[in-house]
Design an enzyme around this catalytic site. Structure first.
Site, mmCIF file in Angstrom:
data_model
loop_
_atom_site.group_PDB
_atom_site.id
_atom_site.type_symbol
_atom_site.label_atom_id
_atom_site.label_comp_id
_atom_site.label_asym_id
_atom_site.label_seq_id
_atom_site.Cartn_x
_atom_site.Cartn_y
_atom_site.Cartn_z
ATOM 1 N NE ARG A 1 -33.405 59.639 13.577
ATOM 2 C CZ ARG A 1 -32.672 59.699 12.462
ATOM 3 N NH1 ARG A 1 -33.165 60.251 11.383
ATOM 4 N NH2 ARG A 1 -31.454 59.213 12.432
ATOM 5 C CB THR B 1 -29.817 62.258 11.060
ATOM 6 O OG1 THR B 1 -29.739 60.824 11.015
ATOM 7 C CG2 THR B 1 -29.311 62.847 9.745
ATOM 8 C CD GLU C 1 -28.221 54.646 1.634
ATOM 9 O OE1 GLU C 1 -28.121 55.320 2.682
ATOM 10 O OE2 GLU C 1 -28.561 53.457 1.639
ATOM 11 C CB THR D 1 -24.245 54.132 9.038
ATOM 12 O OG1 THR D 1 -25.359 53.910 8.176
ATOM 13 C CG2 THR D 1 -23.019 54.485 8.213
ATOM 14 C CG ASP E 1 -31.536 50.877 2.026
ATOM 15 O OD1 ASP E 1 -30.681 50.958 2.926
ATOM 16 O OD2 ASP E 1 -32.316 51.809 1.742
ATOM 17 C CB CYS F 1 -31.343 65.748 -9.771
ATOM 18 S SG CYS F 1 -30.056 66.195 -10.944
HETATM 19 CA CA CA Z 1 -29.913 53.133 3.645
#
Ligand code: CA
Length: 747
Positions: free
Chosen positions: A166, A211, A229, A286, A351, A661
């Site tokens: 970012r 990120t 996660e 996080t 979440d 996946c």
């Molecule tokens: Ca999350």
């Protein structure tokens, strides 16, 4: 297959298509694992500048930016307040119709592009997927230098949501980048040469990634990481800007209570975790996005993410708030000691990260001048907090919220809606894990007191995993998501509910908005609806405009008072990044980075139509560069290999696919713009399927081997499920074509 653009009238077919489409949006995260390397050839510097003569950004310069250099964009959110408001006025409500493309820089990537450019002294600094870093002439796009930190492509498997960056920080002649694989690197801003590099990770065994953009102030560089996660423990570290030496580290969740606490705040936090073995799972928390430095109080505010697993019954079965999950924490910038915290979602169960952008402002609240911070975290409430002491001033809902009824202003706590508890039975809940607003940047116009930002209503069917209903059983799974939520069963239940026309179904699956929000009254002065959710970041300007890119590929300018759209240009790929504006030699520019994974469940957004195209596109008044339409992708599903699996094996393949996946390749095997859509696999790819999934044949493209989590039999079942899904969509496509033929012969 472009479903929405075709005439559809057969109810049965519509049911199939909507079922497939709605399943597709159930995927929680943007698709991510890459199949093609983000190649950008090393380019020699055009004009090797004298070392140390560029990028001389410091606290004093940022403090004087609005008066001395309104045409600069000196840090991630433009200045320390991170308001992302450009005071420039040449591009305004009258002139904006003359806006055209001044220059374009190809980034040669199919991956999501989310970065904010920084513009200092006529140079634009950007980061791209895999942390490719560029310095460009901000007036022409000419490349000055390019730095490739050589992130191992297989790191993509550790990244929940793509090989994203970012942004970066410029400070005292250096450009600081934080790489996907956890390194902090100081580059010479003049020539891109590496000065030092350090590893920020506390464990190589856990799947940490970075990120977010580092922030710089007070002689230090601040950085966190992501990975909740996968089961990690969150923390933020301050490093010496000159040497890279660690100065302090603040953990966001407690570690093993049998071991000494790293700092006093952990002793306090540990009392709010009860039962379970969260430290083995990681705990989460996080800090993957917002880290804001406040010169008024010499404080760093961090936005803390969700817990691992998402479900609190599995994480802390004895209850408790689970500090500092989903919290805004104020830390002394010099020592890392906590000054105060505010937890947006105590005992997070959904979440609901509080990592979304934090912006600072000075404003009058209830007749008193306050220094506030503002945040619109995932949970759907917009917070205004006194940053001197953490006092909650406002917490209005900014989107549809069903998990809680309101925030009690006496206690500062949300009041959970007990009708939506999903411990015993699955529940559709708003917001879902994508949040009512995510990392997409907001903008504040101080003269109007309004916050401009995108929100969305994207519900999710929360369902506890059967195997995890017994809370004692939750074990972290290395290399896989650890949520406690059963994705495959959610998908299947959706199909059942749809077939039964259940009243449980939401009325809309993805609606997006651009809002002009008053943080004090909680009202939108105006709000416009987009055709889907998950649109770009926002920038307001002194020209009375609000700029935003969207999932449909349009980059638009709106009247900041009314929301009327005054200008728009199609850029042939979806946009999620935030715009910036700057001035070089008296000319105002507006820049946006493009490219993302595609999100419209109907497969009709620009990411699906044209693919993900990574570019820097820079506009100016009278710009005449023509962006040629991208060719539409051929989404015709080819004939598939024979089906050999039993119904039972297909069911297992469905479960495995959605467990392993789908986070990259899309729910119901419908991928977004950048990541390969497995329904379109060639004969060769089908033949090489095991070699790719188990043997790691394509690890250099980011698709590393999954032999650690899948057996050969598992891979066969997944392969067969993919084929069955491709056949289903192929049949639907044929029916649509027949329908069209019938209509044209009738008409
Ligand atoms: Ca999350």
């Amino acid at each position: 297959m472009r479903l929405k653009s075709r005439g559809i009238s057969t109810p049965a077919l519509l049911a199939v298509i909507i079922a497939i489409a709605a399943i597709a949006w159930l995927v929680l995260k943007p698709s991510n694992a890459p199949m093609e390397p983000a190649l950008s050839p090393e380019t020699a510097p055009v004009t090797p500048a004298k070392s140390g003569s560029k990028g001389m950004v410091d606290e004093a310069r940022i403090a004087k930016m609005d008066t001395d250099e309104p045409g600069a964009w000196l840090s991630y959110g433009r200045g320390y307040k991170e308001q992302r408001f450009s005071p420039l006025t040449d591009v305004n409500r009258e002139s904006v119709t003359q806006l055209g493309i001044g220059w374009v820089k190809e980034l040669n990537t199919i991956h999501p592009v989310e970065a904010t450019p920084i513009i200092v002294d006529g140079v634009m600094y950007i980061t791209a997927p895999y942390n490719h870093t560029y310095a460009l002439n901000a007036a022409t796009g000419e490349e000055i230098w390019h730095y490739d930190p050589k992130v191992p492509p297989e790191t993509a498997r550790d990244a929940c949501c793509g090989v994203i960056s970012r942004g970066l920080a410029l400070y005292k002649g250096k450009a600081y980048i934080a790489t996907l694989d956890g390194r902090l690197i100081a580059l010479d801003a003049a020539n891109g040469e590496k000065i030092w590099e350090i590893d920020t990770l506390i464990s190589k065994d856990r799947q940490y990634t970075i990120t977010g953009a580092p922030r710089a102030a007070g002689g230090k560089i601040y950085i966190g990481n992501g990975g909740a996660e996968y089961g990690v423990r969150g923390y933020v570290t301050a490093f010496d800007a000159e040497t890279g030496e660690k100065i302090w580290r603040f953990y966001t969740v407690p570690g093993n209570p049998a071991e000494p606490f790293e700092h006093p705040e952990m002793e306090m936090a540990a009392k709010t975790w009860k039962g379970g073995a969260w430290w083995e799972i990681g705990g989460g928390g996080t800090v993957w996005n917002s880290i804001v430095y406040d010169p008024d109080f010499n404080t760093v505010y961090i936005g803390v993410g969700n817990g691992t697993p998402w479900t609190r019954e599995n994480r802390s079965p004895g209850g408790g708030d689970n500090l500092f999950l989903s919290s805004i924490v104020a830390l002394d910038a010099d020592t890392g000691e906590m000054k105060w915290y505010y937890q947006t979602t105590p005992g997070d169960n959904w979440d609901f990260t509080a990592v979304q952008d934090i912006m600072l402002a000075d404003m009058e609240v209830d007749g008193k001048q306050r220094k506030v911070l503002m945040q619109a975290p995932k949970n759907g409430f917009f917070y205004v907090i006194d940053r001197s002491n953490g006092e909650l001033l406002r917490a209005h809902p900014y989107a549809t919220v069903t998990w809680a009824t309101h925030v009690d202003m006496e206690t500062g706590r949300p009041v959970e809606n007990t009708d939506k508890a999903y411990l015993d039975k699955p529940e559709w809940i708003l917001p879902g894990p994508r949040g009512a607003h995510n990392w997409h940047a907001m903008s504040f116009d101080p003269s109007k007191g309004l916050v401009y930002f995108g929100s969305h209503d994207i519900p999710f069917l929360y369902d506890m995993s059967e195997e995890h209903q017994n809370t004692g059983l939750f074990k972290r799974r290395k290399g896989l998501w650890n949520t406690g939520v059963n994705f495959a069963r959610s998908n299947q239940m959706f199909e059942e509910q749809f077939a039964a026309d259940s009243e449980e179904l939401p009325t809309s699956y993805s609606t997006g908005f651009l809002n002009a929000f008053n943080p004090i009254t909680g009202e939108n002065v105006w709000s416009i609806e987009h055709s889907t959710g998950w649109n770009g970041g926002v920038m307001a300007s002194g020209g009375g405009l609000v700029f935003q890119g969207d999932a449909q590929g349009f980059f638009s300018a709106y009247n900041s008072d009314t929301g009327e759209r005054l200008w728009q240009q199609q850029l042939y790929t979806s946009i999620v990044a935030p715009p910036v504006s700057y001035e070089v030699d008296g000319t105002q520019y507006v820049a946006i980075l493009t490219g993302h994974e595609g999100f419209d469940p109907f497969g009709n957004d620009a990411g699906h139509l044209y693919g993900s195209i990574g570019r820097v596109v820079v506009f100016k008044l009278g710009g005449e560069t023509v962006l040629l339409p991208a060719p539409e992708r051929d989404m015709t599903i080819p004939e598939q290999p024979p089906m050999i699996a039993s119904a039972e094996d297909l069911d297992r393949g469905d479960v495995l696919y959605h467990d392993v996946c789908q986070f990259c390749h899309g729910a119901a095997v419908r991928a977004g713009g950048g990541i390969p859509d497995l329904r379109l696999m060639s004969k060769e790819s089908h033949e090489a399927f095991f070699g790719i999934v188990i043997g790691g044949l394509k690890k250099d493209t980011g698709m590393a081997s999954f032999a650690d989590v899948l057996t050969a039999e598992d891979a066969t079942k997944i392969h067969q499920y993919i084929i069955s899904r491709a056949n289903l969509d192929r049949e639907a496509e044929k029916l649509v074509e027949e329908e069209e033929d019938d209509e044209s012969s009738e008409g």
